[in-house]
Design an enzyme around this catalytic site. Sequence first.
Site, PDB file in Angstrom:
ATOM      1  N   TYR A 152     -17.625  11.124 -26.222  1.00  0.00           N
ATOM      2  CA  TYR A 152     -18.367  10.004 -26.792  1.00  0.00           C
ATOM      3  C   TYR A 152     -19.570  10.517 -27.575  1.00  0.00           C
ATOM      4  O   TYR A 152     -19.798  10.116 -28.717  1.00  0.00           O
ATOM      5  CB  TYR A 152     -18.813   9.076 -25.665  1.00  0.00           C
ATOM      6  CG  TYR A 152     -19.611   7.875 -26.127  1.00  0.00           C
ATOM      7  CD1 TYR A 152     -19.016   6.858 -26.867  1.00  0.00           C
ATOM      8  CD2 TYR A 152     -20.960   7.749 -25.792  1.00  0.00           C
ATOM      9  CE1 TYR A 152     -19.747   5.753 -27.273  1.00  0.00           C
ATOM     10  CE2 TYR A 152     -21.691   6.647 -26.187  1.00  0.00           C
ATOM     11  CZ  TYR A 152     -21.087   5.646 -26.933  1.00  0.00           C
ATOM     12  OH  TYR A 152     -21.811   4.552 -27.337  1.00  0.00           O
ATOM     13  N   SER A 200     -25.612   5.538 -31.119  1.00  0.00           N
ATOM     14  CA  SER A 200     -26.038   5.395 -29.734  1.00  0.00           C
ATOM     15  C   SER A 200     -27.174   6.379 -29.498  1.00  0.00           C
ATOM     16  O   SER A 200     -27.361   7.325 -30.267  1.00  0.00           O
ATOM     17  CB  SER A 200     -24.868   5.727 -28.793  1.00  0.00           C
ATOM     18  OG  SER A 200     -25.300   5.834 -27.457  1.00  0.00           O
TER      19      SER A 200
END
Length: 265
Positions: free
Chosen positions: A155, A142
């Site tokens: 995350y 990401s």
Amino acid sequence: MSFSNSVIWITGASSGIGEAIAIELAKGQNVKLILSARNEEALQQVAERTTLPASNVLVLPMDMREVRSMNEHVAQVLQQFNRIDYVFQNAGVTQRSSVVETDLAVYQQLMDINFLGAVALTKAVLPHMLTQKSGHFVVTSSVAGKLGTKQRSGYCASKHALHGFFDSLRAETYHAGLRVTMACPGYIRTDISMNALDASGRKHGKMDENQLNGIRPEEYAEKLLRAVSQQKEEVYIGGREIAGIYLKRFLPGVLSRLLRNRDAT
């Protein structure tokens, strides 16, 4: 882009990015797909959307937290297709909670799914790829794998960890014929924010505006597969949020100021 005659394993294949990759790979190509996620019914629906012959698709339900079952899953794939050429690792979950409020168990869950599950599957597949002297791991990180933002500490940590592990794997196995592509998507129009964990581990249940306005998963899949076919080591796909990666590299102070002053979602 030719993936014809390849055996391709896709995790997180029941929706979003994983589903889009499966459908894009199947377009006019003689591929064999392994579709994995927890939701078997959704996987069956994706298998039908690929329009591939039933003999070319193995629906293999799998929970990334059950790391001890990975060798068994690999054996099942090899029994069906005899080889594994690509593993697209897309399974993952994000969060929407501050550090001070987040229960430690939420961090454990994020690391188990996003990082340790990917590591366990990789280690289970790796001996086979080394024996066949070829193979390609494609790992969904990401933009958050390159920088840290509010409300996503666990995350971000799990995605940063993926880079450390797979960069090391690439260095160790390159001369053995294996390849690794790290994919860093920005905002993609999926339900990832809906399924995000809150501070106690419950579902966030809200669609972020940035996510809603992100690029379509189909567009992402097409760009990703082009990069994989070119054996890119790292690829950034998204909108203007991708600029954050370059700010982190060249103007970290500017990025830090922007991130601390922006809204958490």
